[in-house]
Design a protein around this motif. Structure first.
Motif, PDB file in Angstrom:
ATOM      1  N   THR A   1       7.718   3.333  -2.950  1.00 38.91           N
ATOM      2  CA  THR A   1       7.007   2.089  -3.237  1.00 38.91           C
ATOM      3  C   THR A   1       6.778   1.956  -4.738  1.00 38.91           C
ATOM      4  O   THR A   1       6.929   0.868  -5.312  1.00 38.91           O
ATOM      5  N   ALA A   2       6.439   3.057  -5.398  1.00 39.20           N
ATOM      6  CA  ALA A   2       6.245   3.041  -6.852  1.00 39.20           C
ATOM      7  C   ALA A   2       7.548   2.705  -7.575  1.00 39.20           C
ATOM      8  O   ALA A   2       7.544   1.935  -8.554  1.00 39.20           O
ATOM      9  N   ILE A   3       8.658   3.269  -7.104  1.00 43.21           N
ATOM     10  CA  ILE A   3       9.960   2.963  -7.705  1.00 43.21           C
ATOM     11  C   ILE A   3      10.251   1.471  -7.588  1.00 43.21           C
ATOM     12  O   ILE A   3      10.703   0.828  -8.551  1.00 43.21           O
ATOM     13  N   ILE A   4       9.995   0.912  -6.425  1.00 38.26           N
ATOM     14  CA  ILE A   4      10.252  -0.517  -6.208  1.00 38.26           C
ATOM     15  C   ILE A   4       9.332  -1.363  -7.080  1.00 38.26           C
ATOM     16  O   ILE A   4       9.775  -2.327  -7.721  1.00 38.26           O
ATOM     17  N   LYS A   5       8.051  -1.014  -7.153  1.00 39.21           N
ATOM     18  CA  LYS A   5       7.122  -1.772  -7.996  1.00 39.21           C
ATOM     19  C   LYS A   5       7.549  -1.719  -9.461  1.00 39.21           C
ATOM     20  O   LYS A   5       7.540  -2.739 -10.162  1.00 39.21           O
ATOM     21  N   ASP A   6       7.929  -0.528  -9.941  1.00 38.23           N
ATOM     22  CA  ASP A   6       8.375  -0.402 -11.329  1.00 38.23           C
ATOM     23  C   ASP A   6       9.666  -1.181 -11.569  1.00 38.23           C
ATOM     24  O   ASP A   6       9.847  -1.794 -12.627  1.00 38.23           O
TER      25      ASP A   6
ATOM     26  N   LEU B   1      11.934  -0.157   3.266  1.00 40.08           N
ATOM     27  CA  LEU B   1      12.720   0.678   4.172  1.00 40.08           C
ATOM     28  C   LEU B   1      13.432   1.741   3.357  1.00 40.08           C
ATOM     29  O   LEU B   1      14.024   1.445   2.320  1.00 40.08           O
ATOM     30  N   ILE B   2      13.365   2.974   3.856  1.00 37.93           N
ATOM     31  CA  ILE B   2      13.905   4.119   3.126  1.00 37.93           C
ATOM     32  C   ILE B   2      14.826   4.896   4.056  1.00 37.93           C
ATOM     33  O   ILE B   2      14.447   5.231   5.176  1.00 37.93           O
ATOM     34  N   ALA B   3      16.030   5.193   3.574  1.00 38.07           N
ATOM     35  CA  ALA B   3      16.952   6.061   4.305  1.00 38.07           C
ATOM     36  C   ALA B   3      17.241   7.268   3.425  1.00 38.07           C
ATOM     37  O   ALA B   3      17.428   7.138   2.219  1.00 38.07           O
TER      38      ALA B   3
ATOM     39  N   SER C   1       0.798  -1.229   0.000  1.00 32.60           N
ATOM     40  CA  SER C   1       0.000   0.000   0.000  1.00 32.60           C
ATOM     41  C   SER C   1       0.830   1.277   0.000  1.00 32.60           C
ATOM     42  O   SER C   1       0.337   2.338  -0.358  1.00 32.60           O
ATOM     43  N   GLY C   2       2.076   1.181   0.450  1.00 30.93           N
ATOM     44  CA  GLY C   2       2.901   2.375   0.587  1.00 30.93           C
ATOM     45  C   GLY C   2       2.591   3.160   1.852  1.00 30.93           C
ATOM     46  O   GLY C   2       3.159   4.217   2.087  1.00 30.93           O
ATOM     47  N   LYS C   3       1.709   2.632   2.692  1.00 30.11           N
ATOM     48  CA  LYS C   3       1.334   3.313   3.932  1.00 30.11           C
ATOM     49  C   LYS C   3       2.483   3.264   4.936  1.00 30.11           C
ATOM     50  O   LYS C   3       3.085   2.223   5.174  1.00 30.11           O
ATOM     51  N   VAL C   4       2.781   4.420   5.518  1.00 25.48           N
ATOM     52  CA  VAL C   4       3.882   4.521   6.475  1.00 25.48           C
ATOM     53  C   VAL C   4       3.571   3.747   7.748  1.00 25.48           C
ATOM     54  O   VAL C   4       2.497   3.913   8.340  1.00 25.48           O
TER      55      VAL C   4
END
Length: 117
Positions: free
Chosen positions: A52-57, A92-94, A30-33
């Motif tokens: 999340t969109a970058i990862i899905k693509d 996970l995003i840094a 969902s991309g929900k935090v």
């Protein structure tokens, strides 16, 4: 892994890497935090949805070229970096500024470790 466990691990990582400007954990679908912390006011939901969109693509690309899904990536931007680590359930995003370049490997290694728990 519970929200509390993720929050604890990300807080520890923020202490280990002083150049880190933010850490966000989001649901992979969902991309929900789930939890997010940044040193300045940022829209965690918007960042999580973009990542999340970058990862899905990237996963689509991996499928198209028969190489599998994205494991992790570092994105170099004009004024800093975003390190993304994806799993089936968690993103996970840094975030780091240009001064954090030497710490990118440490950030990535720790995010991978957290995602594998």
């Amino acid at each position: 892994m519970s929200k509390e466990e993720i929050e604890k691990k990300l807080a520890e990582l923020m202490d280990i890497v002083p150049e880190c400007e933010g850490l966000i954990a989001a649901d992979a679908k969902s991309g929900k935090v789930i939890v997010g912390q940044t040193i300045t006011e940022m829209d965690h939901e918007k960042i999580a949805k973009s990542c999340t969109a970058i990862i899905k693509d990237s996963n689509t690309l991996g499928t198209d070229i028969n190489k599998g899904g994205l494991k992790n990536t570092t994105i170099e931007l004009e004024e800093g970096f975003a390190v993304l680590v994806g799993s089936e359930k968690l993103v996970l995003i840094a975030l780091a500024g240009t001064d954090g370049k030497s710490s990118l490997g440490l950030l990535k290694r720790n995010l991978i470790s957290i995602s594998n728990l």
